[in-house]
Design an enzyme around this catalytic site. Sequence first.
Site, PDB file in Angstrom:
ATOM      1  N   LYS A  78       0.615   7.743  31.683  1.00  0.00           N
ATOM      2  CA  LYS A  78      -0.342   6.711  32.083  1.00  0.00           C
ATOM      3  C   LYS A  78      -0.265   6.520  33.595  1.00  0.00           C
ATOM      4  O   LYS A  78       0.830   6.582  34.175  1.00  0.00           O
ATOM      5  CB  LYS A  78      -0.026   5.401  31.332  1.00  0.00           C
ATOM      6  CG  LYS A  78      -1.066   4.311  31.516  1.00  0.00           C
ATOM      7  CD  LYS A  78      -0.741   3.086  30.654  1.00  0.00           C
ATOM      8  CE  LYS A  78      -1.698   1.929  30.898  1.00  0.00           C
ATOM      9  NZ  LYS A  78      -1.416   0.747  30.083  1.00  0.00           N
ATOM     10  N   SER A 153      -5.228  -1.322  27.523  1.00  0.00           N
ATOM     11  CA  SER A 153      -5.518  -0.556  28.710  1.00  0.00           C
ATOM     12  C   SER A 153      -5.120   0.917  28.641  1.00  0.00           C
ATOM     13  O   SER A 153      -5.618   1.723  29.428  1.00  0.00           O
ATOM     14  CB  SER A 153      -4.820  -1.194  29.909  1.00  0.00           C
ATOM     15  OG  SER A 153      -3.406  -1.160  29.736  1.00  0.00           O
ATOM     16  N   SER A 177      -1.642  -3.206  24.855  1.00  0.00           N
ATOM     17  CA  SER A 177      -2.274  -2.020  25.441  1.00  0.00           C
ATOM     18  C   SER A 177      -1.837  -0.676  24.899  1.00  0.00           C
ATOM     19  O   SER A 177      -2.453   0.337  25.239  1.00  0.00           O
ATOM     20  CB  SER A 177      -2.089  -2.022  26.951  1.00  0.00           C
ATOM     21  OG  SER A 177      -3.034  -2.873  27.531  1.00  0.00           O
TER      22      SER A 177
HETATM   23  N1  GLN Z   1      -5.681  -6.646  27.114  1.00  0.00           N
HETATM   24  C1  GLN Z   1      -4.572  -7.422  27.590  1.00  0.00           C
HETATM   25  C2  GLN Z   1      -4.820  -7.826  29.024  1.00  0.00           C
HETATM   26  O1  GLN Z   1      -5.823  -7.462  29.554  1.00  0.00           O
HETATM   27  C3  GLN Z   1      -3.302  -6.624  27.463  1.00  0.00           C
HETATM   28  C4  GLN Z   1      -3.150  -5.587  28.487  1.00  0.00           C
HETATM   29  C5  GLN Z   1      -1.901  -4.787  28.379  1.00  0.00           C
HETATM   30  O2  GLN Z   1      -1.218  -4.826  27.358  1.00  0.00           O
HETATM   31  N2  GLN Z   1      -1.577  -4.103  29.460  1.00  0.00           N
HETATM   32  O3  GLN Z   1      -4.023  -8.481  29.622  1.00  0.00           O
END
Ligand code: GLN
Length: 489
Positions: A78, A153, A177
Site C-alpha cells: 500500500k 482506503s 480500511s
Molecule cells: N474509512 C475510514 C476513514 O476514512 C477508515 C479509514 C482507514 O481505516 N484507514 O477514516
Amino acid sequence: MLIPQSIYELRDGLESGAFSATDVITHFLTIIKEKNPEINAFIDVYHDEALRMAAAVDEARKSGTHVSALAGIPFGIKENMHFKGKPTTCCSNILNGFIAPFDCTAVRQCLDAGLIPLGKLNMDEFAMGSSCEYSAYGPTKNPWDLSVVPGGSSGGSAAAVAAGMVPLALGSDTGGSIRQPASFCGISGFKPSYGTVSRYGLVAFASSLDQIGPMGWSVADIAAGMSVLHAHDPLDSTSENVEKPDYEAALTGSIKGVKVGVPDGLINDHFHPDVVARFEESLDTLKSLGAEIVPVKFEYFDAALSAYYILAPAEASANLERYDGVRFGYRSPDAKNLKEMIIKSRSEGFGDEVKRRIIMGTFVLSSGYYDAYYLQGLKVRSKVIEAFKDVFSSVDVMALPTAPSPAFRLNENSSNPMAMYLSDIATIPVNLAGLPGLSVPAGFSSDGLPVGIQFVGNAFDDTRVLNVGHAFQTVTDFHTKRPGVQEAG
Ligand code: GLN
C-alpha cells in the site's frame, strides 16, 4: 504453465521445482499488464527489479544456497508504507517527489522472508476514505464490476488481489480500511490486534488506531502473511512483545463448541437485504460446523462511529502538521514569504477530504472544545473497550457483517461524507478497542457483488479469529470465485 494463486501452493511449487520464481513473477506481471490499465490498483510497478530478484532466488535455489520457504512469492505494498528508494506519496499531491529514506518494518519483514515486491498500491489520500476515490492517482475500480468502487482506503490492495495481480497485499486499517475493501472485492483481509505488526514506516494517519495487515484470497494466505508480519519491533514504541503463535498450525478448521456472539444493535433498515441474508446464511454455516450462536449485547456502534470521527481527525491533524512545504514533498512555487509558502503548500497539496479531517481535528482539540468533543470521544472509547470485554467474557468471537452494503457505485458517495463514513459502522469499534478483525467472503448480492462477514476476537486472540474464518472456508467456496473483468456499465 499454471501458476496457482494460493501462497502455500506457490510455496510448494517453488520448493518442488514445478515452476521457478521467474515463472511466478512473469505470470503476475503479465496479469498486471493486462488488467491494471482499467482497474488502476497498482500506481507503480517494479517490473525489472522484481524479475531481477526472482532470478536471484532461482539462482540461489539452483546452487543449493538456503532460501526461505516463501522466497520468490510476490506481494504488493500500500502506498502509505515506505520501500527505501521508491516514492511514498500516500496518494497525495503534498508528498509529490518524496522518496522513502528507509524500509517500513512490515515491508522489511516481507523482503527478509524472500517475498518479492511487485509495486505500490492505490489508496484514498492518507488512508482517509472508504472507496479509493480520494486518490491523487484517480480511483481504483472493482474487478467484479468496473462501475463500482473497490472500497477503501486499501482499495488498490483489495482490487489487485481480487483481479489476480498479486497473491498477497499489505493494507492498513484505521477504521476498517482492510476489512471493508476485502468485503467489497470478495477476498480475505485481516486487521491484527493493535501492536502485533509494527507501524514503523507506515505513514501515520491516527496512530492509536492504525494497524498493518495482510490481504489475500483465503485465510490460509492471511496466516502465511501473518507468520511473516508478526514481530516485536523496538523501532515502534506501541509494538507488543507477545509470543508469536504458529499461525499455520492454528488453522485446524475445527470450531466445534466455539461460542460465536452476534451483537444486537447493529443491523437495521440501513443494511442492504442481501447483506443481512448472507449474514444469516453464514451463521447457519457456522452452526453446521458445531459452533454455538449466542446473542450478545453491544450498544455502541453509533457512538463508536461518532467517537472515531472525533478521535481519528484529532490524531490526523497532529500527524499531518509536519507537511509544511519545508521538509517533505510538495512546495508551492509562488509564495512570497514563509507563512504564505506554508499556507499555499498545504492548500494546494492536500485534497478536500484530508482538509476536512484536519479542520475537524484542529477544532475538537482547540481550547474550549477539547472537553466537549475530544475528551467525550475518549470516554466513549473506554466504554467501547469495556463493552467488548463483557462480550468476550461470555463468547469466543463475535460475528457481524463487515459492511452495511455491497460495493456502491463510483461517485455515489464521494460528495456525501456522512454516507461514506457510515460504511465503516461495523468495523470502527474494533479499531477503537485494538482488537483483531477478519473479513471473509460470505457470498454475493443479487447483482453479483461480493459480500463479507466479519469475525472479531479478544485482544491477541488473533489465531482463534483466523481459525473461525478458515473453518468457514473449509465448507464454503466464495473465496475461490474469481471476477471476470466486465465492461463498465
Ligand atoms: N474509512 C475510514 C476513514 O476514512 C477508515 C479509514 C482507514 O481505516 N484507514 O477514516
